[in-house]
Design a protein around this motif. Sequence first.
Motif, PDB file in Angstrom:
ATOM      1  N   SER A 137       1.171  -2.640   1.526  1.00 32.98           N
ATOM      2  CA  SER A 137       2.574  -2.495   1.110  1.00 32.98           C
ATOM      3  C   SER A 137       2.975  -1.029   1.014  1.00 32.98           C
ATOM      4  O   SER A 137       4.136  -0.707   0.850  1.00 32.98           O
ATOM      5  N   THR A 162       7.319 -14.082  -5.740  1.00 38.25           N
ATOM      6  CA  THR A 162       7.748 -13.246  -4.628  1.00 38.25           C
ATOM      7  C   THR A 162       6.614 -12.329  -4.192  1.00 38.25           C
ATOM      8  O   THR A 162       6.351 -12.180  -2.998  1.00 38.25           O
ATOM      9  N   ASP A 163       5.937 -11.719  -5.182  1.00 42.55           N
ATOM     10  CA  ASP A 163       4.810 -10.834  -4.862  1.00 42.55           C
ATOM     11  C   ASP A 163       3.727 -11.595  -4.101  1.00 42.55           C
ATOM     12  O   ASP A 163       3.155 -11.090  -3.137  1.00 42.55           O
ATOM     13  N   ASP A 175       4.981 -12.221  -0.602  1.00 43.16           N
ATOM     14  CA  ASP A 175       4.949 -10.965   0.170  1.00 43.16           C
ATOM     15  C   ASP A 175       3.534 -10.659   0.633  1.00 43.16           C
ATOM     16  O   ASP A 175       3.291 -10.280   1.779  1.00 43.16           O
ATOM     17  N   ASN A 176       2.624 -10.822  -0.296  1.00 47.24           N
ATOM     18  CA  ASN A 176       1.226 -10.552   0.008  1.00 47.24           C
ATOM     19  C   ASN A 176       0.718 -11.486   1.125  1.00 47.24           C
ATOM     20  O   ASN A 176       0.029 -11.072   2.047  1.00 47.24           O
TER      21      ASN A 176
END
Lengths: 896, 113
Positions: free
Chosen positions: A83, B2-3, B6-7
Amino acid sequence: MAKWTESAKAEWKAYGQRLRNQLNGSEADSAEVEEDIKRHVDEEMHATGLTVVDAEQLRSILTRIGELETPQETEAGNSAKTSGPSNKKQKSETFAQFRFGLLVLTSVVWPLIVLVIEVVTRMCTALVFDPMPSIWHAFVLFGIPVGNLLALLRLKNTSATQPHWVSLLVSFNVGVSLVYTLFFMPLLPIGVLGIVIWGFGLLPLAPLAACLSGFVIWSKCSDRLESSKLKYRLFWLGFTGAIALLLGLEAPNFLTRTGLRWADSEETVTRARGISWLRNYGNEETILKACYERPRRVFDVSSWLTDSSDAVTQDDARKIFYQVTGRPFNSVQPPSMYTREGRWNMLDEEFTWEFDTALGSTSVAGRVRGLRMISSRMDSRIETASALAYTEWTMEFENQASMAREVRTQIKLPSGGVVSRLTLWVGGEEREAAFASRAQTRKAYQKIAVERRRDPVLVTTSGPDQILMQCFPVPADGGKMKIRFGITSPLDMLDLQNGRVRLPAMVERNFNLKDGLKHSVWLESRSELEGDESFFRQGSLKDGDFTLQGKLLDDELLAVESSIQVMRPEAVTQVWTEAQEKDHVVVQRLIEQQAQPLKSTVVVIDGSVSMASCFDEIHGSLMTLESLSQVRVVVASDLPAFQDESGDPVVFNLNEATEQLSTTQPVGGQDNLLALATAWDVAGEIGASTIWWIHGPQPTLLEDMAPMLQRMERSRGDVQLISYAMANGPNRIMEAFDGLNASVVPKYAKLGATMKKWVSAHAEGYKNYEFERSQQKSAPSLVLSEENKVSRHIERLWAAHEVDALSASKRVSEAIRLASKQQLVTPVTGAVVLETVEQYKEMGLTPVPVDTVPGIPEPSTMVLMLLGILVCLGRLKIISLRRSNDLAGNMNHPVR
Amino acid sequence: MTDFFDNWTVQVRKGLLEMCILTALEDRERYGYDLVKGLVGVPGLGITEGTVYPLLSRLRRHGLIASRLEESSGGPARKYYALTDDGREAIASMDVHLKTLFKGMKTLQRKGS
């Protein structure tokens, strides 16, 4: 292919290094990846049409390409790490935006705000120095934020190519702001301290901020240039251009300041060189500024370049301004500057002083803002039997300023005239003046008017046939003040039947006139009066009086054409009046005098520029003196033709003088005192009893009066100075000759005709008509016809003459007593009107009884007595009311 | 949530990147810039130019793709990439593997419902 700037190459090198480090140990070939990305960048630049790429643009492309993702990372599957690139990119973009915003703030917004504040408030000019002494300086300074903004906008567009002029412009701005940073250097600590303590130290720091940010912008702009050689060449070109331009703008100031210091030198030669230099190369605006600024506080560029410790004082600068330009410094619009001496408003039609620094002084000084004359009327009674005129001038003033103002004006009286009445309106009531010694009346005025701000008016003489009238305070915000003074003056007799007289007129004033204001003039007499038809209208009254009416503009009062001709009964040559002194009369005789032949004279001609249009007239007029056996001419001029090697005036004979005058043009403002003193000495040598002084306005005293006054005082009246003013205006020299052997020629005709008449009046066999007045004891042997009894004005004229004689013989106390008793303004006495009886008592003065003041027409004794009783009763009533008010604590707020 | 998502997408993307590159070269050879711009535009892949070049280098070193330089008339010389035979085999294997994986997932979904 796009060209890579040096900075871009350096940037790429750093990027390659980072890339290799990052790919080290991965399965990718770092050299290959570097090459591929380089190719990619080239494609990007090709696609956007860039021809030159700098570090910033490269950085921008690389940012778009994004951080490298190594093959290991793809396998590692570490979410935190993966990220990272987008976050870093985001942070990088945020930082770039912040950096750009900071540059906009420091190089555009900050300087612009500071410049606007300075233009609006002129704060820096008032406190330190004028950073924008000319419109060109303003252009250069406003060019900084504008130029920087242009450069930043081009930088923002990464794909845009950077023309050379952008780099040049920014370099120029760096140069300008660096120079101003140096000017403000002494203020930088105060600025920093100011930010900490008061929060407004940002103003003096603006040049430094503009300089540093300008340098950053230049650096970014230059990165897009093809080569570092070009980058530096453009920088030096812009930078030195800025320095050269600022020096160029300062050149006139520098030359002028240098000339000013020379002109202020102790040495005659250097002083003359300075004046000549300033006339040829001086900047009038700079000299004018020196007339207002405080020398020790001046630190503009020129003062830095010259020695500011040796600065010219205001007074000296004012003298130099007059010598250079021939005009007094306060006759022109003041410079656009703010100082503690005054705050100028350039929008005013006429120059004005916000603060009246001459308040209460004997100097009229410059116009003050908001003060104006709103009405003016002159009523004149011409007494033909006694051949005199009594004129009352009533003036009303209005003050639209936000602070109280003082009216000051110098008034030229009719020849031989004397002020015999002064009135002030207080709350609609007329107050008469007290007549006392000059010092006493001025002290009363200073105390009551200037210190306590009550309502006095003061009239004192200000040279032969001239007075200074001042009144204070004209209240602020539309307040009004009304005064009146009366003048008794003899007619100028051409023969026993024909006389003439002039009206009083203002020669200098510190107020404006209401738009279109005309002086309303009314003259009346038992005989017919004649005046120029363009100014006056004849008429008559039922009681048989003849009148002359007119409305004259201010300038017209001084014109030759505004004189009035009077017919009088030829047979009446002796008149009389009862004197104030018991059992005495004053007798006036109009007698024929045989002319005293004149053989020689000395003429002094003012060589100032104000005489430029008169030189031809003077040249022609001098020839009327040809019949005299000896005529000497001295020209007051610092031109070499009129000075000898030691700087003394050259004495010419008539032919030499006319020859010189025909080939020379007057320049600047000349010192007439030296020429007058020389003429005085020459008059003694050739036995001349008169000195003709033909001159323009003398608004500034350039030299010490003492040598000239000594000559006049010691000459015992052997030499008479005759002053003929070619142009109207103040005359400081004649002011100083108050009460001395100097007279002003009334302007009934042009110079040539006046001189011709003067010469013929001194020719053998010529008859002159003069008045002879005397005070006599009314003994039975004195036979006086009741028909020839006239008003008391002849006693006033007798007394005025007596006062002069007493003063000349140093019997000043007697002169003061007589003038005060006769209620006259003379060189030794003044007239002052105060507001209350208490004020008169406090100042040791006594207002004149109402029944003794002259009027139009002169009232009969009975009427006067009745009037006097009524007024006294009225006054007693008012005083009693006022005392009651005072007790109620309203002392400080008189009702106007 | 969400994290976590995303991951997860990052993980999926990483797994599919090499396959996407090989797929892009399946029907024709392409030069780097063109290839990268094409991949960057794929929705959901979230790829940057910086990601692609190291992968291309790695695939080339593994012999799955080959490259050649060709002069360009208007711009810089272009580096063209093409699949090798090994690369075609690899993409075919990946395709089979992925289909098997999706098929298994479908089975799980049906059982679940």
